[in-house]
Design an enzyme around this catalytic site. Structure first.
Site, short mmCIF file in Angstrom:
data_model
loop_
_atom_site.label_atom_id
_atom_site.label_comp_id
_atom_site.label_asym_id
_atom_site.label_seq_id
_atom_site.Cartn_x
_atom_site.Cartn_y
_atom_site.Cartn_z
N SER A 6 -10.11 -0.44 6.85
CA SER A 6 -9.47 -0.31 5.53
C SER A 6 -8.79 -1.55 4.99
O SER A 6 -8.37 -1.54 3.83
CB SER A 6 -8.47 0.83 5.56
OG SER A 6 -9.15 2.05 5.41
N SER A 28 -9.79 1.99 2.81
CA SER A 28 -8.90 2.73 1.96
C SER A 28 -7.88 1.90 1.19
O SER A 28 -7.35 2.37 0.19
CB SER A 28 -8.15 3.76 2.81
OG SER A 28 -7.29 3.12 3.74
N LYS A 33 0.86 -1.18 0.00
CA LYS A 33 0.00 0.00 0.00
C LYS A 33 0.90 1.24 0.00
O LYS A 33 1.93 1.25 0.69
CB LYS A 33 -0.89 -0.02 1.25
CG LYS A 33 -1.91 1.11 1.32
CD LYS A 33 -2.78 1.00 2.59
CE LYS A 33 -3.87 2.04 2.61
NZ LYS A 33 -4.72 1.94 3.83
N1 GLN Z 1 -13.31 4.36 6.16
C1 GLN Z 1 -12.67 4.75 7.37
C2 GLN Z 1 -12.21 6.19 7.28
O1 GLN Z 1 -12.42 6.77 6.29
C3 GLN Z 1 -11.54 3.83 7.70
C4 GLN Z 1 -10.32 4.10 6.93
C5 GLN Z 1 -9.16 3.28 7.38
O2 GLN Z 1 -9.32 2.25 8.02
N2 GLN Z 1 -7.98 3.77 7.06
O3 GLN Z 1 -11.65 6.72 8.18
#
Ligand code: GLN
Length: 475
Positions: free
Chosen positions: A175, A151, A76
């Site tokens: 994410s 994400s 990532k």
């Molecule tokens: N969707 C969540 C957010 O926008 C989690 C994102 C994540 O786990 N990095 O914060």
């Protein structure tokens, strides 16, 4: 050579000399190039990958190298890679080249893995659809009009489309788990502290945790084994021994009412059939309650926003990152660099986070959210007096269409089933467990702190009894 081959089989192929690590790397690089439209990668590091593969081949020739030697992977684009741009999918870091490797990157390289490139993601890991990426969203390989989740969407797409056997991700509020569910792959978010955060660009430091995507629990377990463990460079990394898979003895698996009620019919049927599969393997399904589940999304967005507003204050256009041209003075430099460098969602988090931390609102929002967080933690700890693990949905539905969720709060509500385990710091895994309308669905298993071994054992058993994880889209 076939895509979608397990890490163990790839290792056997390398050991037998069916193909070299260089050939294995070239094969996957060609798949990446051919699947360009998926936008899974922000950067492909072909040259470096081929050199790393040649080094892996030399180790094989000397009879050296372990289970991961020569196995391709992708990181990532939130993990710092020395000499390779690390953007966090933000214009702010579009040209940032880190001078060092994240611990996760260094450890997987030391295990002989070959990094093929950096995967797409939501900007600074803020989002549930990949749509906040400065480089445009990655696309779901099961339906390119749909979101891959976020994400860590690019990593889930890369594994789901067979572009790499495995990939790293990070999970702050879902994410890893949600994109794994949307793309039909296996994803594990370890216990907070299991994996070093050193060199992982910070979003919300009390929640961020690195983990892995693979085609199966077995593959995820192998990758976790090489990335986990105490790191003196991360003061929140836990001094724990390695994860050991427990036997999958008969356990008690809790089904929390708050997660299972109100699912759309076909999702509910699909997930219940998966839970029954665990029952068929000899585990007892026990109804439980986690009463503060509803409060997780608001508490998460207060805490994550507050921490993000502090973490992202370092991007000021002075030391590194995007810098506005010809500033009038220092304030103008800050203002214009941040205005142009960050996208809308990141700005929204910085603004709400700064607000909830400000004098006069701190008690009402930030402190209250911390109290809610404690309640949520206690709900889980009480439940784990009665049950060994918890089974739940990962997301309220399968992958939605790109552009379909255009209200920020509606997007936040996507995280209703993933943020609770994040707030409690618990290990949680997403397993492919069926399809709804031709799209993959994920079953979530949540365990007590540092009981990844129990989740891995249950997950393996589930995958011995089902073949959902072996299905893949036509790419
Ligand atoms: N969707 C969540 C957010 O926008 C989690 C994102 C994540 O786990 N990095 O914060």
């Amino acid at each position: 050579m076939q895509p979608f081959t397990s890490i163990a089989d790839l290792g056997r192929g390398l050991a037998r000399g069916d193909y070299s690590a260089r050939e294995l790397t070239s094969f996957h690089l060609e798949r990446i190039a051919a699947a360009d439209g998926l936008n899974a990668f922000i950067r492909v590091t072909e040259e470096r990958a081929l050199r790393a593969a040649e080094a892996a081949d030399r180790r094989i020739a000397r009879g050296e190298g372990g289970a991961l030697n020569g196995i391709p992977l992708a990181h990532k684009d939130i993990f710092c890679t020395e000499g390779v741009a690390t953007t966090c999918a933000s214009r702010m870091l579009a040209d940032f080249v880190p001078p060092y490797d994240a611990t996760v990157v260094a450890r997987l390289a030391a295990a002989g893995m070959v990094c093929l490139g950096k995967t797409n993601m939501d900007e600074f890991a803020m989002g549930s659809s990949n749509e906040t990426s400065w480089f445009g969203p990655a696309r779901n390989p099961w339906d390119r009009g749909r979101a891959p989740g976020g994400s860590s969407g690019g990593s889930a797409v890369a594994v789901g489309a067979g572009l790499v056997p495995c990939a790293t991700g990070t999970d702050t509020g879902g994410s890893i788990r949600q994109p794994a569910a949307f793309c039909g792959v296996t994803g594990l978010k370890p216990t907070y502290g299991r994996v070093s955060r050193y060199g992982m660009i910070a979003f919300a430091s009390s929640l961020d945790q690195g983990g892995a995507f693979g085609r199966s629990v077995e593959d995820v377990e192998t990758v976790l084994g090489a990335m986990e463990g105490h790191d003196p460079l991360d003061s929140t990394s836990a001094a724990r021994g390695p994860t050991r898979r427990n036997g999958a003895a008969r356990t008690r698996i809790g089904l929390p009412a708050e997660y299972w009620s109100g699912l759309p019919g076909d999702m509910g049927d699909c997930l219940l059939a998966a839970a029954k599969e665990l029952e068929g393997a000899g585990h007892a399904l026990v109804p439980i309650s986690l009463p503060h589940t509803d409060a997780a999304v608001p508490a998460y967005y207060v805490i994550a926003g507050a921490e993000a507003s502090a973490n992202l204050s370092r991007y000021d256009g002075v030391r590194f990152g995007f810098r506005a041209e010809e500033p009038k003075d220092l304030d103008d430099l800050y203002r214009r660099s941040r205005a142009a460098g960050f996208g809308t969602e990141v700005k929204r988090r910085i603004l709400t986070g700064t607000y909830t931390l400000s004098v006069g609102y701190y008690d009402a929002y930030y402190l209250k959210a911390q109290r809610v967080r404690r309640r949520i933690q206690q709900d889980f700890l009480q439940a784990f007096d009665e049950v060994d693990a918890i089974a739940a949905p990962v997301a309220p539905g399968p992958a939605f269409e790109l552009g379909a969720v255009d209200d920020p709060v509606a997007m936040y509500r996507q995280d209703v089933f993933t943020t609770p385990a994040s707030l409690a710091g618990l290990p949680a895994m997403s397993l492919p467990c069926g399809f709804v309308g031709g799209l993959p669905v994920g079953l979530q298993l949540i365990g007590p702190p540092f009981e990844e071994g129990r989740l891995l054992a249950l997950g393996r058993q589930f995958q011995q009894r089902t073949d959902w994880h072996l299905r893949h889209p036509e790419v």
